[in-house]
Design a protein around this motif. Structure first.
Motif: not given
Length: 418
Positions: A115-119, A121-122, A189
């Motif tokens: 996953e490239k979207n950091k949020y 992924k978190a 995503t």
């Protein structure tokens, strides 16, 4: 692979007879652990699709659209039944549960690593440690009550040891709602948020509907009750990540695209001959469903499919078998660095960073009024009392020092400040 470039069969040709809907079940002692995992994931995708279309039908007055959706939904329901009955009748509820939790762990780890979207992924990393702990709790219950090793069921692909303790996971509902992705989010995503929501929702529904029928012990019933509530929290988290701005028929198109992607991924790595035939057959049918959904989008909203999915080439396929070793290392790293995390509204932070009067403590202490009697703790406590130490399957020492003691279950980590 761009599924819109494929030539599908006519939608009417997708109707199956009873012989096809009721498949030969897999052999629970012979089938690969990931065959079972795929069946649960694809069943969850079919369930999500079906209930989405029921909600669509309840939010339109156009009976022609309702009829079109009813046709599509009937076909999805036939697929769902076929997958559901692929499960053998001699597989116990708790054995199936281990596969559910293995899916939650390995799927989440795979998605998080790509996953490239950091949020997003978190969010995946956060819930990952909780499902990881559920696998551990259910595995101890299974070994204690049925004498079956969780290691055998997960095929040694997934470690079994404590994660963020389940007793620490009970948060105020406000703290499980996340920020949604935006319409310009990447295709991968969007797929990830749809896939993980479907998977966690399937687990939530399994526990909330069948937990009460757990036959072996009252403690087991209580464990399903408790972890079923955490699955509700996870569904709340993941569904709130999804793009809420899409129209009903745009969502329908994305659901069908997602199913095409999942079936194509499954058939590409499946080793079980019967399962591979099912996944392949369903992929071919889903192509028809996808093109039908594209026709509905154009008919009722005047939009082309390319306006919703501009680049429809499948992203990297979702595969389990070649990711198991990477998952083990990844999970250990996330455990080491974030096990003490909790959430504050839309964000994640170490428990020690939140105020002493924050709502988390009040809610958690209310639910867990007497920690010694909480089911997730009691299962481990009872196992230790009977066998001297808890049940685990690990390839190395636990990465979190506070969770290395196999003779005592930790009820304070991520729940009480240091």
């Amino acid at each position: 692979m761009n599924p819109f470039n494929e030539k599908p069969c006519k939608i009417e040709k997708c109707v199956a007879d009873w012989r096809k809907i009721y498949p030969t079940a897999y052999d629970k002692n012979d089938a690969d652990a990931y065959t079972k995992v795929r069946a649960i994931l694809l069943n969850g995708a079919e369930f999500e699709e079906s209930w989405f279309m029921h909600q669509l039908a309840r939010h339109t007055t156009d009976n022609n659209l309702r009829r079109d959706v009813a046709l599509l939904r009937r076909l999805e329901q036939q697929q769902q039944k076929r997958i559901s009955y692929f499960k053998p009748k001699d597989e116990s509820m708790l054995e199936t549960t281990i596969s559910y939790e293995q899916l939650a762990v390995d799927l989440t780890a795979i998605l998080a690593q790509t996953e490239k979207n950091k949020y997003v992924k978190a969010a995946l990393d956060f819930a990952l440690l909780e499902d990881f702990d559920h696998l551990y709790r259910f595995s101890d219950l299974l070994e204690m009550e049925q004498g079956i090793s969780g290691e055998k069921l997960v095929g040694t692909y997934t470690e079994i040891m404590p994660g963020r303790p389940t007793i620490a996971e009970h948060r105020h509902p406000f703290d499980d709602v996340r920020r949604p992705i935006t319409p310009d989010a990447s295709l991968s995503t969007k797929l990830h948020t749809m896939i993980i929501t479907a998977a966690e929702q399937q687990t939530m529904n399994f526990y909330m509907n069948l937990g009460t029928f757990y036959p072996t012990s009252d403690l087991g019933r209580k464990l399903f009750l408790e972890i079923g509530m955490i699955e509700e929290q996870h569904v709340t988290q993941y569904e709130s990540l999804m793009d809420p701005t899409s129209t009903w028929l745009e969502c329908l198109l994305m659901h069908e695209y997602c199913e095409c992607y999942l079936y194509y991924s499954a058939m590409s790595e499946e080793s079980n001959e019967i399962a591979k035939k099912i996944w392949t057959s369903h992929f071919e049918q889903e192509l028809s469903h996808l093109h039908f959904a594209a026709e509905l989008l154009k008919k009722y909203e005047g939009k082309e499919w390319a306006q919703v999915i501009p680049n429809a080439e499948f992203p990297t396929l979702l595969t389990f078998s070649n990711n198991c070793e990477k998952n083990k290392h990844y999970i250990r790293n996330i455990l080491k660095n974030t096990v003490n995390n909790t959430s504050v509204l839309e964000e994640y932070t170490d428990l020690n960073n939140i105020p002493d009067d924050y709502e988390y403590f009040k809610y958690n202490n209310t639910v867990n009024k007497t920690p010694s009697t909480v089911a997730s703790h009691k299962v481990i406590d009872n196992y230790i009392n009977e066998f001297g130490e808890d049940y685990r399957f690990t390839v190395a020492e636990h990465p979190v020092k506070a969770l290395r003691n196999r003779k005592e279950d930790n009820v304070n980590l991520a729940r009480k400040k240091d």
